[in-house]
Design a protein around this motif. Structure first.
Motif, PDB file in Angstrom:
ATOM      1  N   VAL A  28       0.841  -1.210   0.000  1.00 11.07           N
ATOM      2  CA  VAL A  28       0.000   0.000   0.000  1.00 11.07           C
ATOM      3  C   VAL A  28       0.870   1.252   0.000  1.00 11.07           C
ATOM      4  O   VAL A  28       0.587   2.217  -0.728  1.00 11.07           O
ATOM      5  CB  VAL A  28      -0.950   0.006   1.219  1.00 11.07           C
ATOM      6  CG1 VAL A  28      -1.708   1.331   1.298  1.00 11.07           C
ATOM      7  CG2 VAL A  28      -1.928  -1.161   1.148  1.00 11.07           C
ATOM      8  N   LEU A  29       1.929   1.244   0.814  1.00 12.99           N
ATOM      9  CA  LEU A  29       2.842   2.386   0.872  1.00 12.99           C
ATOM     10  C   LEU A  29       3.458   2.663  -0.497  1.00 12.99           C
ATOM     11  O   LEU A  29       3.547   3.826  -0.937  1.00 12.99           O
ATOM     12  CB  LEU A  29       3.956   2.115   1.892  1.00 12.99           C
ATOM     13  CG  LEU A  29       5.068   3.177   1.982  1.00 12.99           C
ATOM     14  CD1 LEU A  29       4.497   4.512   2.438  1.00 12.99           C
ATOM     15  CD2 LEU A  29       6.185   2.713   2.922  1.00 12.99           C
ATOM     16  N   GLY A  30       3.866   1.599  -1.188  1.00 15.13           N
ATOM     17  CA  GLY A  30       4.457   1.748  -2.516  1.00 15.13           C
ATOM     18  C   GLY A  30       3.489   2.366  -3.499  1.00 15.13           C
ATOM     19  O   GLY A  30       3.854   3.255  -4.281  1.00 15.13           O
ATOM     20  N   ILE A  31       2.238   1.897  -3.475  1.00 14.33           N
ATOM     21  CA  ILE A  31       1.213   2.434  -4.376  1.00 14.33           C
ATOM     22  C   ILE A  31       0.962   3.913  -4.086  1.00 14.33           C
ATOM     23  O   ILE A  31       0.835   4.732  -5.005  1.00 14.33           O
ATOM     24  CB  ILE A  31      -0.114   1.652  -4.235  1.00 14.33           C
ATOM     25  CG1 ILE A  31       0.068   0.203  -4.705  1.00 14.33           C
ATOM     26  CG2 ILE A  31      -1.233   2.329  -5.032  1.00 14.33           C
ATOM     27  CD1 ILE A  31       0.361   0.055  -6.173  1.00 14.33           C
ATOM     28  N   LEU A  32       0.882   4.265  -2.800  1.00 14.75           N
ATOM     29  CA  LEU A  32       0.642   5.662  -2.421  1.00 14.75           C
ATOM     30  C   LEU A  32       1.804   6.559  -2.860  1.00 14.75           C
ATOM     31  O   LEU A  32       1.586   7.684  -3.333  1.00 14.75           O
ATOM     32  CB  LEU A  32       0.432   5.775  -0.907  1.00 14.75           C
ATOM     33  CG  LEU A  32      -0.895   5.212  -0.376  1.00 14.75           C
ATOM     34  CD1 LEU A  32      -0.926   5.266   1.152  1.00 14.75           C
ATOM     35  CD2 LEU A  32      -2.083   5.985  -0.961  1.00 14.75           C
ATOM     36  N   LEU A  33       3.033   6.070  -2.726  1.00 14.47           N
ATOM     37  CA  LEU A  33       4.206   6.838  -3.165  1.00 14.47           C
ATOM     38  C   LEU A  33       4.209   6.986  -4.686  1.00 14.47           C
ATOM     39  O   LEU A  33       4.468   8.073  -5.220  1.00 14.47           O
ATOM     40  CB  LEU A  33       5.493   6.145  -2.705  1.00 14.47           C
ATOM     41  CG  LEU A  33       5.854   6.267  -1.222  1.00 14.47           C
ATOM     42  CD1 LEU A  33       7.056   5.378  -0.905  1.00 14.47           C
ATOM     43  CD2 LEU A  33       6.162   7.708  -0.853  1.00 14.47           C
ATOM     44  N   LEU A  34       3.926   5.883  -5.377  1.00 11.96           N
ATOM     45  CA  LEU A  34       3.892   5.898  -6.835  1.00 11.96           C
ATOM     46  C   LEU A  34       2.888   6.926  -7.354  1.00 11.96           C
ATOM     47  O   LEU A  34       3.204   7.760  -8.213  1.00 11.96           O
ATOM     48  CB  LEU A  34       3.533   4.506  -7.352  1.00 11.96           C
ATOM     49  CG  LEU A  34       3.112   4.384  -8.827  1.00 11.96           C
ATOM     50  CD1 LEU A  34       4.249   4.792  -9.748  1.00 11.96           C
ATOM     51  CD2 LEU A  34       2.644   2.969  -9.138  1.00 11.96           C
ATOM     52  N   ILE A  89       8.207   8.365  -7.937  1.00 10.54           N
ATOM     53  CA  ILE A  89       7.644   7.305  -8.793  1.00 10.54           C
ATOM     54  C   ILE A  89       8.553   6.077  -8.770  1.00 10.54           C
ATOM     55  O   ILE A  89       8.088   4.941  -8.617  1.00 10.54           O
ATOM     56  CB  ILE A  89       7.478   7.799 -10.247  1.00 10.54           C
ATOM     57  CG1 ILE A  89       6.285   8.740 -10.359  1.00 10.54           C
ATOM     58  CG2 ILE A  89       7.279   6.612 -11.207  1.00 10.54           C
ATOM     59  CD1 ILE A  89       6.138   9.391 -11.728  1.00 10.54           C
ATOM     60  N   GLY A  90       9.855   6.305  -8.929  1.00  8.86           N
ATOM     61  CA  GLY A  90      10.812   5.197  -8.922  1.00  8.86           C
ATOM     62  C   GLY A  90      10.831   4.477  -7.592  1.00  8.86           C
ATOM     63  O   GLY A  90      10.822   3.240  -7.542  1.00  8.86           O
ATOM     64  N   LEU A  91      10.840   5.243  -6.499  1.00  5.54           N
ATOM     65  CA  LEU A  91      10.853   4.659  -5.159  1.00  5.54           C
ATOM     66  C   LEU A  91       9.575   3.879  -4.873  1.00  5.54           C
ATOM     67  O   LEU A  91       9.615   2.747  -4.362  1.00  5.54           O
ATOM     68  CB  LEU A  91      11.031   5.764  -4.117  1.00  5.54           C
ATOM     69  CG  LEU A  91      10.997   5.330  -2.644  1.00  5.54           C
ATOM     70  CD1 LEU A  91      12.103   4.322  -2.358  1.00  5.54           C
ATOM     71  CD2 LEU A  91      11.121   6.542  -1.726  1.00  5.54           C
ATOM     72  N   GLY A  92       8.431   4.465  -5.223  1.00  9.69           N
ATOM     73  CA  GLY A  92       7.149   3.801  -4.985  1.00  9.69           C
ATOM     74  C   GLY A  92       6.997   2.528  -5.789  1.00  9.69           C
ATOM     75  O   GLY A  92       6.542   1.497  -5.274  1.00  9.69           O
ATOM     76  N   THR A  93       7.413   2.583  -7.064  1.00  8.42           N
ATOM     77  CA  THR A  93       7.326   1.401  -7.930  1.00  8.42           C
ATOM     78  C   THR A  93       8.207   0.269  -7.403  1.00  8.42           C
ATOM     79  O   THR A  93       7.780  -0.890  -7.324  1.00  8.42           O
ATOM     80  CB  THR A  93       7.743   1.753  -9.370  1.00  8.42           C
ATOM     81  OG1 THR A  93       6.932   2.815  -9.864  1.00  8.42           O
ATOM     82  CG2 THR A  93       7.589   0.540 -10.288  1.00  8.42           C
ATOM     83  N   ALA A  94       9.439   0.609  -7.036  1.00  9.12           N
ATOM     84  CA  ALA A  94      10.369  -0.405  -6.519  1.00  9.12           C
ATOM     85  C   ALA A  94       9.863  -1.005  -5.211  1.00  9.12           C
ATOM     86  O   ALA A  94       9.990  -2.209  -4.975  1.00  9.12           O
ATOM     87  CB  ALA A  94      11.748   0.221  -6.303  1.00  9.12           C
ATOM     88  N   THR A  95       9.248  -0.172  -4.367  1.00  9.70           N
ATOM     89  CA  THR A  95       8.736  -0.630  -3.067  1.00  9.70           C
ATOM     90  C   THR A  95       7.608  -1.636  -3.226  1.00  9.70           C
ATOM     91  O   THR A  95       7.636  -2.726  -2.660  1.00  9.70           O
ATOM     92  CB  THR A  95       8.247   0.555  -2.212  1.00  9.70           C
ATOM     93  OG1 THR A  95       9.338   1.461  -1.993  1.00  9.70           O
ATOM     94  CG2 THR A  95       7.713   0.080  -0.862  1.00  9.70           C
ATOM     95  N   TYR A  96       6.602  -1.277  -4.035  1.00  4.07           N
ATOM     96  CA  TYR A  96       5.455  -2.186  -4.144  1.00  4.07           C
ATOM     97  C   TYR A  96       5.768  -3.411  -5.002  1.00  4.07           C
ATOM     98  O   TYR A  96       5.241  -4.502  -4.763  1.00  4.07           O
ATOM     99  CB  TYR A  96       4.218  -1.435  -4.645  1.00  4.07           C
ATOM    100  CG  TYR A  96       3.913  -1.598  -6.099  1.00  4.07           C
ATOM    101  CD1 TYR A  96       3.168  -2.687  -6.559  1.00  4.07           C
ATOM    102  CD2 TYR A  96       4.361  -0.666  -7.035  1.00  4.07           C
ATOM    103  CE1 TYR A  96       2.899  -2.840  -7.904  1.00  4.07           C
ATOM    104  CE2 TYR A  96       4.089  -0.810  -8.370  1.00  4.07           C
ATOM    105  CZ  TYR A  96       3.358  -1.907  -8.797  1.00  4.07           C
ATOM    106  OH  TYR A  96       3.094  -2.060 -10.140  1.00  4.07           O
ATOM    107  N   LEU A  97       6.669  -3.269  -5.983  1.00  2.00           N
ATOM    108  CA  LEU A  97       7.043  -4.422  -6.804  1.00  2.00           C
ATOM    109  C   LEU A  97       7.769  -5.477  -5.980  1.00  2.00           C
ATOM    110  O   LEU A  97       7.619  -6.673  -6.223  1.00  2.00           O
ATOM    111  CB  LEU A  97       7.938  -3.976  -7.972  1.00  2.00           C
ATOM    112  CG  LEU A  97       7.267  -3.442  -9.235  1.00  2.00           C
ATOM    113  CD1 LEU A  97       8.311  -3.057 -10.264  1.00  2.00           C
ATOM    114  CD2 LEU A  97       6.280  -4.439  -9.818  1.00  2.00           C
TER     115      LEU A  97
END
Length: 209
Positions: free
Chosen positions: A7-13, A113-121
Motif C-alpha cells: 500500500v505504501l508503494g502504491i501511495l508513493l507511486l 515514482i521510482g521509489l514507490g514502484t520499486a517498493t510495491y514491486l
C-alpha cells in the motif's frame, strides 16, 4: 507487514505521478496517455488507469501464455483512486508557476515514482499491469529493468502524442531516466525491505514463544 509496504508503494507511486502532472512540464508517457484520454474522451485520469489496465492484463496473458492476472486489476483500481485523490489534494496545494518550481516539482515526482514502484514491486503482490509488462519484457529479452522500462515508455510516448497528452521536456526525461531510477531503487528497496520483513518475522515468532 508485506501488504503495508504494498500500500505504501502504491501511495508513493501515485503521489509521484500527481507531482509530475502538476509540474506542467510533461509526465511519464503512460500517464500522459491517461491525461490525454481524460481530456479528449472524458472520465478521470484514474478511470483510464483502470481501463488501460484491463487491456494490458489481456496483453500480458498473451505474452506469458497463461491465465489473466486478474489480481493486477485490484492494484490498478487502488492506483486509479489514489491518482484522483492526490490530484484533488495537490491541485489545491501546489500550482507551480515559475520554471524552477516546476522543475523541482517534476524532479520530486520522478524520484518518488521510482521509489514507490520499486517498493510495491518488491512485495511481489499484484503488480500494476504496465509494471508486470516491464518485468515480462525484461524476462523475454533477457535484459535489465532499464531497457524494458525505456522500451515501454517509448511505445506509450507515441500513443500519448496521438491522443494529445501533456508531452513536454519532462516526458522525454522520464523516457531517459525513468528506467535508470527504477533500476537504482530496485536493489536498494530489496535490501531495506528484506531486512525489515526478516526482523518483523523474527519478532513475531519470538512473541508466539
Amino acid at each position: 507487514m508485506k501488504y503495508a509496504f504494498y500500500v505504501l508503494g502504491i501511495l508513493l507511486l501515485t503521489l509521484g505521478i500527481s507531482f509530475t502532472i502538476q509540474s506542467d512540464l510533461g509526465t511519464t508517457p503512460f500517464d500522459a496517455l491517461l491525461v490525454g484520454l481524460s481530456i479528449n474522451a472524458g472520465l478521470t485520469v484514474g478511470s483510464w488507469e483502470i481501463i488501460i489496465a484491463l487491456i494490458l492484463i489481456g496483453c500480458n496473458s498473451f505474452l506469458k501464455r497463461q491465465k489473466p492476472e486478474v489480481l493486477g486489476l485490484l492494484t490498478a483500481f487502488i492506483t486509479g483512486i489514489s491518482i484522483d485523490m492526490w490530484l484533488f489534494i495537490l491541485n489545491n496545494l501546489i500550482t507551480p508557476e515559475l520554471w524552477y518550481s516546476k522543475v523541482f516539482c517534476f524532479g520530486i515526482g520522478l524520484v518518488v515514482i521510482g521509489l514507490g514502484t520499486a517498493t510495491y514491486l518488491h512485495t511481489n503482490f499484484a503488480p500494476i499491469p504496465v509494471d508486470r509488462l516491464t518485468l515480462i519484457i525484461q524476462e523475454l529479452t533477457r535484459t535489465n529493468i532499464f531497457f524494458s522500462r525505456s522500451f515501454i515508455y517509448l511505445v506509450f510516448l507515441i500513443m500519448a502524442i496521438i491522443f494529445k497528452g501533456p508531452i513536454g521536456v519532462g516526458t522525454l526525461l522520464t523516457v531517459c531516466l525513468g528506467g535508470l531510477i527504477l533500476n537504482y531503487f530496485m536493489p536498494l528497496t530489496e535490501k531495506v525491505l528484506d531486512r525489515i520483513l526478516i526482523c518483523s518475522s523474527t519478532s513475531a515468532n519470538y512473541d508466539k514463544r
